[in-house]
Design a protein around this motif. Structure first.
Motif, PDB file in Angstrom:
ATOM      1  N   ILE A  49     -11.328   6.213  -1.234  1.00 35.86           N
ATOM      2  CA  ILE A  49     -10.312   5.365  -0.625  1.00 35.86           C
ATOM      3  C   ILE A  49      -8.989   6.116  -0.636  1.00 35.86           C
ATOM      4  CG2 ILE A  49     -11.498   3.261  -1.342  1.00 35.86           C
ATOM      5  CD1 ILE A  49      -9.386   2.923  -3.507  1.00 35.86           C
ATOM      6  N   PRO A  50      -8.112   5.824   0.309  1.00 34.65           N
ATOM      7  CA  PRO A  50      -6.852   6.566   0.386  1.00 34.65           C
ATOM      8  C   PRO A  50      -5.924   6.235  -0.773  1.00 34.65           C
ATOM      9  CG  PRO A  50      -6.862   4.750   1.957  1.00 34.65           C
ATOM     10  CD  PRO A  50      -8.251   4.833   1.385  1.00 34.65           C
ATOM     11  N   LEU A  51      -5.173   7.226  -1.210  1.00 37.80           N
ATOM     12  CA  LEU A  51      -4.158   7.026  -2.235  1.00 37.80           C
ATOM     13  C   LEU A  51      -2.838   6.640  -1.579  1.00 37.80           C
ATOM     14  CD1 LEU A  51      -4.822  10.085  -4.577  1.00 37.80           C
ATOM     15  CD2 LEU A  51      -5.328   7.685  -5.062  1.00 37.80           C
ATOM     16  N   HIS A  52      -2.174   5.657  -2.158  1.00 35.65           N
ATOM     17  CA  HIS A  52      -0.862   5.230  -1.658  1.00 35.65           C
ATOM     18  C   HIS A  52       0.218   5.860  -2.546  1.00 35.65           C
ATOM     19  CE1 HIS A  52      -2.793   2.340   1.018  1.00 35.65           C
ATOM     20  NE2 HIS A  52      -3.513   1.926  -0.003  1.00 35.65           N
ATOM     21  N   ASP A  53       0.246   7.171  -2.543  1.00 33.62           N
ATOM     22  CA  ASP A  53       1.096   7.910  -3.474  1.00 33.62           C
ATOM     23  C   ASP A  53       2.394   8.315  -2.787  1.00 33.62           C
ATOM     24  OD1 ASP A  53       1.935   9.182  -5.736  1.00 33.62           O
ATOM     25  OD2 ASP A  53       0.077  10.275  -6.059  1.00 33.62           O
ATOM     26  N   ASP A  54       3.424   7.501  -2.946  1.00 34.03           N
ATOM     27  CA  ASP A  54       4.715   7.734  -2.308  1.00 34.03           C
ATOM     28  C   ASP A  54       5.701   8.219  -3.369  1.00 34.03           C
ATOM     29  OD1 ASP A  54       7.052   7.785  -0.902  1.00 34.03           O
ATOM     30  OD2 ASP A  54       7.058   5.664  -0.360  1.00 34.03           O
ATOM     31  N   SER A 106      -7.413   2.333  -9.512  1.00 38.75           N
ATOM     32  CA  SER A 106      -6.526   2.167 -10.667  1.00 38.75           C
ATOM     33  C   SER A 106      -5.175   2.817 -10.402  1.00 38.75           C
ATOM     34  CB  SER A 106      -7.160   2.778 -11.920  1.00 38.75           C
ATOM     35  OG  SER A 106      -8.359   2.125 -12.257  1.00 38.75           O
ATOM     36  N   HIS A 107      -5.203   4.010  -9.839  1.00 40.14           N
ATOM     37  CA  HIS A 107      -3.964   4.739  -9.562  1.00 40.14           C
ATOM     38  C   HIS A 107      -3.090   3.973  -8.571  1.00 40.14           C
ATOM     39  CE1 HIS A 107      -1.376   8.243  -9.344  1.00 40.14           C
ATOM     40  NE2 HIS A 107      -1.529   8.307  -8.028  1.00 40.14           N
ATOM     41  N   ASN A 108      -3.705   3.474  -7.489  1.00 42.68           N
ATOM     42  CA  ASN A 108      -2.950   2.707  -6.505  1.00 42.68           C
ATOM     43  C   ASN A 108      -2.318   1.468  -7.123  1.00 42.68           C
ATOM     44  OD1 ASN A 108      -3.488   4.494  -4.437  1.00 42.68           O
ATOM     45  ND2 ASN A 108      -5.189   3.310  -3.598  1.00 42.68           N
ATOM     46  N   CYS A 109      -3.086   0.772  -7.961  1.00 39.19           N
ATOM     47  CA  CYS A 109      -2.564  -0.447  -8.591  1.00 39.19           C
ATOM     48  C   CYS A 109      -1.365  -0.149  -9.477  1.00 39.19           C
ATOM     49  CB  CYS A 109      -3.656  -1.130  -9.413  1.00 39.19           C
ATOM     50  SG  CYS A 109      -4.912  -1.951  -8.420  1.00 39.19           S
ATOM     51  N   CYS A 110      -1.437   0.947 -10.214  1.00 37.57           N
ATOM     52  CA  CYS A 110      -0.323   1.285 -11.100  1.00 37.57           C
ATOM     53  C   CYS A 110       0.912   1.698 -10.315  1.00 37.57           C
ATOM     54  CB  CYS A 110      -0.750   2.385 -12.064  1.00 37.57           C
ATOM     55  SG  CYS A 110      -1.943   1.847 -13.305  1.00 37.57           S
ATOM     56  N   LEU A 111       0.710   2.421  -9.219  1.00 36.45           N
ATOM     57  CA  LEU A 111       1.837   2.753  -8.351  1.00 36.45           C
ATOM     58  C   LEU A 111       2.501   1.484  -7.817  1.00 36.45           C
ATOM     59  CD1 LEU A 111       0.183   5.631  -6.287  1.00 36.45           C
ATOM     60  CD2 LEU A 111       2.111   5.919  -7.852  1.00 36.45           C
ATOM     61  N   ARG A 112       1.670   0.553  -7.394  1.00 33.38           N
ATOM     62  CA  ARG A 112       2.173  -0.700  -6.832  1.00 33.38           C
ATOM     63  C   ARG A 112       2.914  -1.519  -7.887  1.00 33.38           C
ATOM     64  NH1 ARG A 112       4.132  -4.264  -3.700  1.00 33.38           N
ATOM     65  NH2 ARG A 112       2.896  -5.938  -2.811  1.00 33.38           N
ATOM     66  N   LEU A 113       2.337  -1.608  -9.080  1.00 34.32           N
ATOM     67  CA  LEU A 113       2.954  -2.380 -10.154  1.00 34.32           C
ATOM     68  C   LEU A 113       4.292  -1.776 -10.572  1.00 34.32           C
ATOM     69  CD1 LEU A 113      -0.238  -3.040 -12.281  1.00 34.32           C
ATOM     70  CD2 LEU A 113       1.129  -4.806 -11.151  1.00 34.32           C
TER      71      LEU A 113
END
Length: 348
Positions: free
Chosen positions: A36-41, A96-103
């Motif tokens: 799945i794509p990473l939302h890493d901004d 998990s990574h996306n969720c932590c970025l979002r949080l």
């Protein structure tokens, strides 16, 4: 001289995790680690990895917003314990990574996401011990901050972005305002941390846990609930999959009424335990819905401070599946309110 018999397959979880009679294990992440794509901004949040348990080679990942907090203020610290049925999962998994970025971005918080040893190689309570040790790592950072020690020689830091983990915590994180959030099996671990640490988490001083967020907590029991009987399947999860995860993760020979699976197996202990405030979240359409609702209801009956929120028709893992959905947005607002409500020191 005859050849030794081939090991027999003891447990098979969807072909991606197999346990054999000689104790050997086959593990693949093809199914549970989708591309799945990473939302890493990096303009919004930066992150770094730190070694917190050299003996087990366990790392945690810290996230912080790029925008500094207002002058004289610090950001709350949110510990995020990943899902995975105790057998899968990592801070590096895209969900998990996306969720932590979002949080981190949405809550304007420093997020700490620790790894833990996985079952069946390391059965429970190994995972619980590891996440506890990750909180003790945070205590070490607090002690160094209080002493004015800027020496990071005791940690290995693999950075993406500027600065190391200890520096972020000391400069931006409010060590007196920590909240623990666990997703699925992570929610189970959050419960056990709450019981182990007690109100105010005195053994972590000067770090102070203010509350716990249990998102679709993974609890079990030998007696089926109504939702387990009437809704044994979701779009992905089913009751047999949950049963297999319990057999792979619980101490050998234990049933789903083991206290690590069933929090009310020892009712007297739960009644007597003093706990920090809890936010319990469940999807109305998930198999484990009744266990989460019963958990919150019984704790309230025992005099604990518990907020229960249910998202109608949502299934297990709805937040990690899409942390930018309308339901995820509402959940983040709910968590934000919970953090604001219980950031002030309680009176015990």
């Amino acid at each position: 001289m005859g050849s030794l018999p081939s090991p027999q397959l003891v447990e098979d979880f969807l072909g991606v995790l197999k346990l054999y009679s000689d104790g050997s294990i086959y593990r693949s992440t093809d199914l549970v680690h989708p591309k799945i794509p990473l939302h890493d901004d990096a303009s919004a949040v930066v992150w770094t990895d730190c070694l917190f348990h050299p003996d087990h080679n366990l790392h945690l990942r810290l996230y912080r917003p790029t925008s500094p907090p207002p002058a004289g203020q610090k950001l709350p610290i949110l510990f995020y314990i990943h899902a995975g049925g105790f057998c899968f999962g990592s801070r590096t998994y895209p969900k998990s990574h996306n969720c932590c970025l979002r949080l981190s971005s949405a809550l304007q918080a420093v997020v700490v996401s620790p790894d833990h040893r996985l079952a069946p190689e390391h059965r429970l309570p190994a995972a619980l011990d590891d996440v506890y040790d990750s909180l003790k790592w945070l205590q070490v950072q607090a002690a160094q901050a209080a002493a004015g020690d800027d020496d990071d020689d005791d940690e290995t830091t693999l950075s993406r972005g500027s600065g190391g983990g200890s520096e972020w915590l000391r400069e931006m994180g409010d060590l007196d305002r920590v909240f623990v959030m666990g997703d699925s099996s992570g929610g189970n671990l959050a419960h056990h941390l709450a019981v182990r640490l007690g109100p105010g988490s005195a053994e972590l001083a000067p770090v102070r846990v203010r509350g716990y967020v249990l998102l679709s907590p993974f609890f079990g029991g030998t007696v089926k609930t109504t939702s387990e009987e009437q809704r044994p399947c979701e779009s992905f999860w089913n009751l047999d999959m949950y049963d297999r995860l319990w057999r792979l993760s619980l101490p050998a020979g234990a049933t789903k009424d083991h206290p690590l699976a069933n929090p009310f197996q020892s009712t007297t202990e739960i009644k007597r335990a003093a706990l920090d405030p809890m936010l319990v979240v469940a999807g109305g359409g998930e198999i484990l819905r009744d266990r989460a609702e019963e958990y919150a209801s019984r704790l309230r009956e025992y005099g604990k401070t518990v907020v229960y929120v249910e998202f109608q028709a949502q299934q297990h893992g709805f937040f990690t599946a899409d942390c930018f959905s309308p339901e995820a947005n509402t959940l983040i607002q709910t968590i934000q309110h919970f953090i604001s409500l219980y950031s002030a020191p309680p009176i015990y």
